[in-house]
Write a protein that holds these residues in place. Structure first.
Motif, PDB file in Angstrom:
ATOM      1  N   SER A 127       0.785  -1.101  -0.246  1.00 30.93           N
ATOM      2  CA  SER A 127       0.126   0.074  -0.498  1.00 30.93           C
ATOM      3  C   SER A 127       0.908   1.174  -0.194  1.00 30.93           C
ATOM      4  CB  SER A 127      -1.014   0.001   1.740  1.00 30.93           C
ATOM      5  OG  SER A 127       0.125   0.123   1.907  1.00 30.93           O
ATOM      6  N   ARG A 128       0.059   2.405   0.083  1.00 24.84           N
ATOM      7  CA  ARG A 128       1.052   4.075  -0.109  1.00 24.84           C
ATOM      8  C   ARG A 128       0.963   4.458   1.168  1.00 24.84           C
ATOM      9  NH1 ARG A 128      -2.802   7.277  -3.581  1.00 24.84           N
ATOM     10  NH2 ARG A 128      -3.907   6.451  -2.070  1.00 24.84           N
ATOM     11  N   LEU A 129       1.836   5.037   1.649  1.00 25.09           N
ATOM     12  CA  LEU A 129       1.911   5.403   2.991  1.00 25.09           C
ATOM     13  C   LEU A 129       1.920   7.122   2.707  1.00 25.09           C
ATOM     14  CD1 LEU A 129       5.146   3.838   5.127  1.00 25.09           C
ATOM     15  CD2 LEU A 129       2.830   3.538   5.671  1.00 25.09           C
ATOM     16  N   ILE A 130       0.423   6.990   3.044  1.00 22.45           N
ATOM     17  CA  ILE A 130      -0.198   8.648   3.183  1.00 22.45           C
ATOM     18  C   ILE A 130      -0.175   9.604   4.440  1.00 22.45           C
ATOM     19  CG2 ILE A 130      -2.308  10.224   2.377  1.00 22.45           C
ATOM     20  CD1 ILE A 130      -2.890   7.170   0.868  1.00 22.45           C
ATOM     21  N   GLY A 131       0.558  10.722   4.269  1.00 23.15           N
ATOM     22  CA  GLY A 131       0.778  11.205   5.496  1.00 23.15           C
ATOM     23  C   GLY A 131       0.699  12.975   5.341  1.00 23.15           C
ATOM     24  N   TRP A 132       1.742  13.961   6.070  1.00 20.78           N
ATOM     25  CA  TRP A 132       0.869  15.546   5.617  1.00 20.78           C
ATOM     26  C   TRP A 132       1.104  15.867   4.213  1.00 20.78           C
ATOM     27  CZ3 TRP A 132      -0.181  19.553   8.236  1.00 20.78           C
ATOM     28  CH2 TRP A 132       0.834  21.099   7.544  1.00 20.78           C
ATOM     29  N   GLN A 133      -0.686  16.953   4.170  1.00 16.94           N
ATOM     30  CA  GLN A 133      -1.083  17.392   3.432  1.00 16.94           C
ATOM     31  C   GLN A 133      -1.771  16.255   2.405  1.00 16.94           C
ATOM     32  OE1 GLN A 133       2.230  19.905   1.008  1.00 16.94           O
ATOM     33  NE2 GLN A 133       1.660  21.150   2.834  1.00 16.94           N
ATOM     34  N   ASN A 134      -2.147  15.295   2.163  1.00 16.29           N
ATOM     35  CA  ASN A 134      -2.382  14.312   2.067  1.00 16.29           C
ATOM     36  C   ASN A 134      -1.148  13.989   0.927  1.00 16.29           C
ATOM     37  OD1 ASN A 134      -4.752  13.062   3.648  1.00 16.29           O
ATOM     38  ND2 ASN A 134      -5.644  15.363   2.164  1.00 16.29           N
ATOM     39  N   LYS A 135      -0.032  13.083   1.124  1.00 16.07           N
ATOM     40  CA  LYS A 135       0.831  13.485   0.322  1.00 16.07           C
ATOM     41  C   LYS A 135       1.696  11.876   0.995  1.00 16.07           C
ATOM     42  CE  LYS A 135       2.392  18.335  -1.244  1.00 16.07           C
ATOM     43  NZ  LYS A 135       1.390  17.936  -2.254  1.00 16.07           N
ATOM     44  N   CYS A 136       2.157  11.297  -0.740  1.00 13.52           N
ATOM     45  CA  CYS A 136       2.681  10.127   0.149  1.00 13.52           C
ATOM     46  C   CYS A 136       4.488   9.782   0.384  1.00 13.52           C
ATOM     47  CB  CYS A 136       2.244   9.128  -1.460  1.00 13.52           C
ATOM     48  SG  CYS A 136       0.843   8.570  -1.653  1.00 13.52           S
ATOM     49  N   ILE A 137       4.563   9.097   0.955  1.00 14.40           N
ATOM     50  CA  ILE A 137       6.386   8.641   1.237  1.00 14.40           C
ATOM     51  C   ILE A 137       6.336   7.923  -0.741  1.00 14.40           C
ATOM     52  CG2 ILE A 137       7.794   7.310   2.350  1.00 14.40           C
ATOM     53  CD1 ILE A 137       6.826   7.520   4.794  1.00 14.40           C
ATOM     54  N   ASP A 138       7.434   9.040  -0.878  1.00  8.59           N
ATOM     55  CA  ASP A 138       7.566   7.971  -2.237  1.00  8.59           C
ATOM     56  C   ASP A 138       9.819   8.540  -2.143  1.00  8.59           C
ATOM     57  OD1 ASP A 138       7.101   9.094  -5.237  1.00  8.59           O
ATOM     58  OD2 ASP A 138       9.391   9.899  -4.986  1.00  8.59           O
ATOM     59  N   VAL A 139      10.008   6.908  -3.505  1.00  8.14           N
ATOM     60  CA  VAL A 139      11.089   7.221  -3.366  1.00  8.14           C
ATOM     61  C   VAL A 139      11.621   8.531  -5.328  1.00  8.14           C
ATOM     62  CG1 VAL A 139      13.012   5.594  -4.156  1.00  8.14           C
ATOM     63  CG2 VAL A 139      10.954   4.854  -3.133  1.00  8.14           C
ATOM     64  N   PRO A 140      12.126   8.898  -4.840  1.00  7.69           N
ATOM     65  CA  PRO A 140      12.042  10.126  -5.995  1.00  7.69           C
ATOM     66  C   PRO A 140      13.213  10.039  -7.109  1.00  7.69           C
ATOM     67  CG  PRO A 140      13.745  10.706  -3.768  1.00  7.69           C
ATOM     68  CD  PRO A 140      13.149   9.321  -3.497  1.00  7.69           C
ATOM     69  N   ASN A 141      11.951   9.837  -8.188  1.00  5.75           N
ATOM     70  CA  ASN A 141      12.629   9.542  -9.824  1.00  5.75           C
ATOM     71  C   ASN A 141      12.568   8.138  -9.511  1.00  5.75           C
ATOM     72  OD1 ASN A 141      12.482  11.686 -10.530  1.00  5.75           O
ATOM     73  ND2 ASN A 141      15.016  11.712  -9.183  1.00  5.75           N
ATOM     74  N   SER A 142      11.885   7.341  -8.871  1.00  8.51           N
ATOM     75  CA  SER A 142      11.949   5.852  -8.833  1.00  8.51           C
ATOM     76  C   SER A 142      13.236   5.171  -8.840  1.00  8.51           C
ATOM     77  CB  SER A 142      10.864   5.205  -9.838  1.00  8.51           C
ATOM     78  OG  SER A 142       9.271   5.454  -9.833  1.00  8.51           O
ATOM     79  N   ASN A 143      14.484   5.618  -8.023  1.00  5.95           N
ATOM     80  CA  ASN A 143      16.083   5.549  -8.033  1.00  5.95           C
ATOM     81  C   ASN A 143      15.652   5.200  -6.720  1.00  5.95           C
ATOM     82  OD1 ASN A 143      17.984   4.716  -8.779  1.00  5.95           O
ATOM     83  ND2 ASN A 143      18.218   7.474  -8.207  1.00  5.95           N
ATOM     84  N   GLY A 155       3.043  14.559  17.953  1.00  4.53           N
ATOM     85  CA  GLY A 155       2.239  14.029  17.708  1.00  4.53           C
ATOM     86  C   GLY A 155       1.569  15.375  16.627  1.00  4.53           C
ATOM     87  N   GLY A 156       2.570  16.277  15.706  1.00  7.64           N
ATOM     88  CA  GLY A 156       2.296  16.760  15.161  1.00  7.64           C
ATOM     89  C   GLY A 156       1.642  16.243  13.478  1.00  7.64           C
ATOM     90  N   ALA A 157       0.506  16.650  12.841  1.00  5.81           N
ATOM     91  CA  ALA A 157       0.434  16.910  11.600  1.00  5.81           C
ATOM     92  C   ALA A 157       2.007  15.505  10.182  1.00  5.81           C
ATOM     93  CB  ALA A 157       0.029  17.431  10.760  1.00  5.81           C
ATOM     94  N   ASN A 158       2.635  16.386  10.443  1.00  6.43           N
ATOM     95  CA  ASN A 158       3.919  16.192   9.509  1.00  6.43           C
ATOM     96  C   ASN A 158       4.739  14.856  10.437  1.00  6.43           C
ATOM     97  OD1 ASN A 158       5.336  17.714  11.757  1.00  6.43           O
ATOM     98  ND2 ASN A 158       6.964  17.615  10.900  1.00  6.43           N
ATOM     99  N   GLN A 159       4.298  14.295  10.895  1.00 11.09           N
ATOM    100  CA  GLN A 159       4.559  12.839  12.033  1.00 11.09           C
ATOM    101  C   GLN A 159       3.044  11.539  12.001  1.00 11.09           C
ATOM    102  OE1 GLN A 159       5.918  13.786  15.956  1.00 11.09           O
ATOM    103  NE2 GLN A 159       7.364  14.300  14.673  1.00 11.09           N
ATOM    104  N   LYS A 160       2.512  11.721  10.829  1.00 12.20           N
ATOM    105  CA  LYS A 160       0.791  11.057  10.763  1.00 12.20           C
ATOM    106  C   LYS A 160       1.244  11.011   9.135  1.00 12.20           C
ATOM    107  CE  LYS A 160       0.001  11.640  14.681  1.00 12.20           C
ATOM    108  NZ  LYS A 160       0.021  11.587  15.959  1.00 12.20           N
ATOM    109  N   TRP A 161       0.646   9.063   9.750  1.00 10.44           N
ATOM    110  CA  TRP A 161       1.173   8.317   8.219  1.00 10.44           C
ATOM    111  C   TRP A 161      -0.007   7.282   8.522  1.00 10.44           C
ATOM    112  CZ3 TRP A 161       4.312  10.279   5.053  1.00 10.44           C
ATOM    113  CH2 TRP A 161       5.315  11.015   5.737  1.00 10.44           C
ATOM    114  N   ARG A 162      -0.909   6.704   7.387  1.00 10.14           N
ATOM    115  CA  ARG A 162      -1.842   5.594   7.236  1.00 10.14           C
ATOM    116  C   ARG A 162      -1.477   5.294   6.026  1.00 10.14           C
ATOM    117  NH1 ARG A 162      -4.099  10.328   5.198  1.00 10.14           N
ATOM    118  NH2 ARG A 162      -5.712  10.450   3.688  1.00 10.14           N
ATOM    119  N   ARG A 163      -1.941   3.968   5.645  1.00  6.83           N
ATOM    120  CA  ARG A 163      -1.814   3.104   4.551  1.00  6.83           C
ATOM    121  C   ARG A 163      -3.004   3.251   3.678  1.00  6.83           C
ATOM    122  NH1 ARG A 163      -0.269  -3.127   6.157  1.00  6.83           N
ATOM    123  NH2 ARG A 163      -0.250  -3.074   3.843  1.00  6.83           N
ATOM    124  N   GLY A 164      -3.213   3.589   2.890  1.00  8.92           N
ATOM    125  CA  GLY A 164      -4.180   3.457   2.003  1.00  8.92           C
ATOM    126  C   GLY A 164      -3.879   3.398   0.364  1.00  8.92           C
TER     127      GLY A 164
END
Length: 497
Positions: free
Chosen positions: A375-391, A488-497
């Motif tokens: 799954s994806r890991l979605i967090g701050w601003q509803n953005k995802c943890i990402d591997v830059p340029n799929s590298n 506890g800040g929103a920039n540290q909150k994640w969910r699977r989606g």
């Protein structure tokens, strides 16, 4: 094609419920409670619950390390609420220094965990002397003793004396006798009104399970696979729909499992709806584990003139008694058996009621394992943890990026504590425990820097450092990730989606 449903006495149309006969085998073996339940049951505020979960995430890793290093001198370990960290029993000052260096709080004790285990084994060997007045005995590492729970002090002390232990090693407490508890598992048999057999769909956190509505009306009592009192239909809808919710009593525990009828269980991780053409399997008390493919959705079925809408049609077979049982695709719950045609000898067509509609109708939440799958890991601003340029290379720092469904944002959870992409593991750079250390990809090595826990509060914690995956400076797209003290800040909150 004739579609039939059998209940205990009347042919309604076809929903695979049958008259009661004999029970099936007992369920086999293992969600973390929501944060609201932690607050309710432990008397915690929201910040206290969040901080406690973050601290506890690292305790098991520290315990495992110290247990290995101290060996026979290990005096047990437990989470110290006041200290907010692991407390560890030690026998000497040198070991106390080792515990402090590992991040634990040392406590001088008189007996090692091994000695306590040997004392408990002595009680186990003397069980015939326990009698009905003695209920339980166990090692209590926090008090460095064996605790014997009994109906009265005299019964407990008599048992301790018969085992040859002294009061300093084994202490007696007064308590009630425990009662057996049973698991709720998808696909297992249950009995309605004492004379109709159906199958369990999926466990729900609200207490109980979902199943087919034609199996029983609201208020109908149920027995489990073992003919022990189980619960009552809290809600039921048939025809029109074919779903129900059985609220179980305290002897039954919801589990994130479906019986595979091969001696094991299939974990339920969620309820993401599968597409037409996808493979799917079902579990039921009559014909066990059967599979097929999804043929159509939103099907209207006439059960001898009684219409049910919104069903899903499949090629998997089923027979009377399978009604209400679980349908699952991979590890994702799909629905509960409604009815069909044919049988499992010549083949057939079977329909299920989608599970998400049932959950929504009664305001229920599915009991899930929370692990496995991709799954994806979605967090701050509803953005995802990402591997830059799929590298996907060793040392590639991870970033926050707009969710786009690419492989750069697909994370696999193999169940060993690692989180993986491109065959590499999410990693804290150089195994650092310091604030600001980079979150990166690295070759999977099994070291603690590659262990992460997604807590019920949404914190993604590295247990070694006891710090959270953090979006640096609360930035947006392209911002690199780091580890930082859990705030506890929103920039540290994640969910699977």
């Amino acid at each position: 094609m004739r579609i039939t449903v059998l209940t205990s006495a009347v042919v309604l149309a076809f929903a695979f419920a049958v008259p009661a006969a004999s029970a099936v085998a007992e369920s086999g073996p293992s969600p973390t409670p929501g944060q609201d339940a932690l607050q309710r049951d432990l008397g915690l505020s929201e910040p206290q619950a969040r901080v406690r979960q973050a601290h506890e995430a690292g305790a098991s890793v520290v315990e495992r390390q110290l247990r290995s290093r101290l060996g026979d001198r290990f005096g047990g370990a437990w989470f110290g609420v006041a200290e907010g960290r692991l407390k560890v029993g030690v026998l000497n000052d040198q070991d106390a220094q080792l515990v402090r260096a590992a991040g634990g709080a040392p406590v001088q004790v008189a007996r090692s965990e091994k000695q306590l285990a040997e004392a408990k084994a002595t009680l186990d060997g003397s069980f015939k002397a326990a009698g009905k007045g003695v209920h339980t005995w166990h090692v209590d590492v926090a008090t460095n003793t064996i605790v014997v729970t009994a109906a009265d002090r005299e019964s407990g002390e008599r048992f301790v004396k018969a085992a040859g232990l002294d009061a300093a090693t084994a202490r007696v407490t007064i308590g009630q006798a425990p009662q057996p508890l049973y698991d709720i598992r998808g696909g297992d048999q249950y009995v309605i009104n004492g004379n109709t057999l159906c199958s369990i769909g999926f466990s729900v956190n609200n207490g109980g399970f979902v199943t087919a509505g034609h199996c029983g009306g609201t208020g109908s009592p149920t027995l489990g696979y073992n003919n022990v009192s189980q619960g009552t239909f809290a809600g039921s809808s048939f025809p029109g729909n074919d779903y129900a919710w059985v609220r179980t009593n305290g002897n039954w525990t919801p589990r994130p499992w479906v019986n595979n009828y091969s001696g094991g269980n299939v974990n339920v991780a969620g309820s993401q709806e599968a597409v037409v053409g996808a493979s799917i399997c079902r579990s039921g008390r009559t014909t066990g584990w059967r599979c097929g493919v999804i043929q159509a959705k939103n099907v209207t079925v006439s059960y001898s003139g009684q219409l049910v809408h919104g069903l899903t049609q499949t090629t998997a077979c089923a027979e009377p008694g399978d009604s209400g049982g679980a349908w699952i695709s991979g590890n994702q719950a799909q629905g509960v058996t409604s009815g069909g045609s044919g049988n499992c000898s010549s083949g057939g067509t079977t329909f299920y009621q989608p599970v998400n509609e049932i959950l929504g109708a009664y305001g229920l939440t599915l009991t899930t394992s929370g692990g496995g799958g991709t799954s994806r890991l979605i967090g701050w601003q509803n953005k995802c943890i990402d591997v830059p340029n799929s590298n996907g290379v060793d040392g590639q720092r991870l970033q926050l990026w707009d969710c786009n469904g690419t492989n750069a944002q697909n994370w696999t959870f193999p169940g060993d504590g690692t989180i993986r992409a491109f065959g590499l593991c999410m990693d804290v750079a150089w195994g650092s425990t310091a604030n600001g250390a980079a979150i990166q990809l690295a070759t999977c090595s099994g070291n603690p820097a590659q262990q992460f826990v997604l807590t019920g509060a949404g914190d993604l914690v590295n247990p070694q450092s006891n710090k959270c995956v953090d979006v640096t400076g609360w930035g947006g797209t392209g911002t690199p990730l780091q580890q930082w003290d859990c705030s506890g800040g929103a920039n540290q909150k994640w969910r699977r989606g």
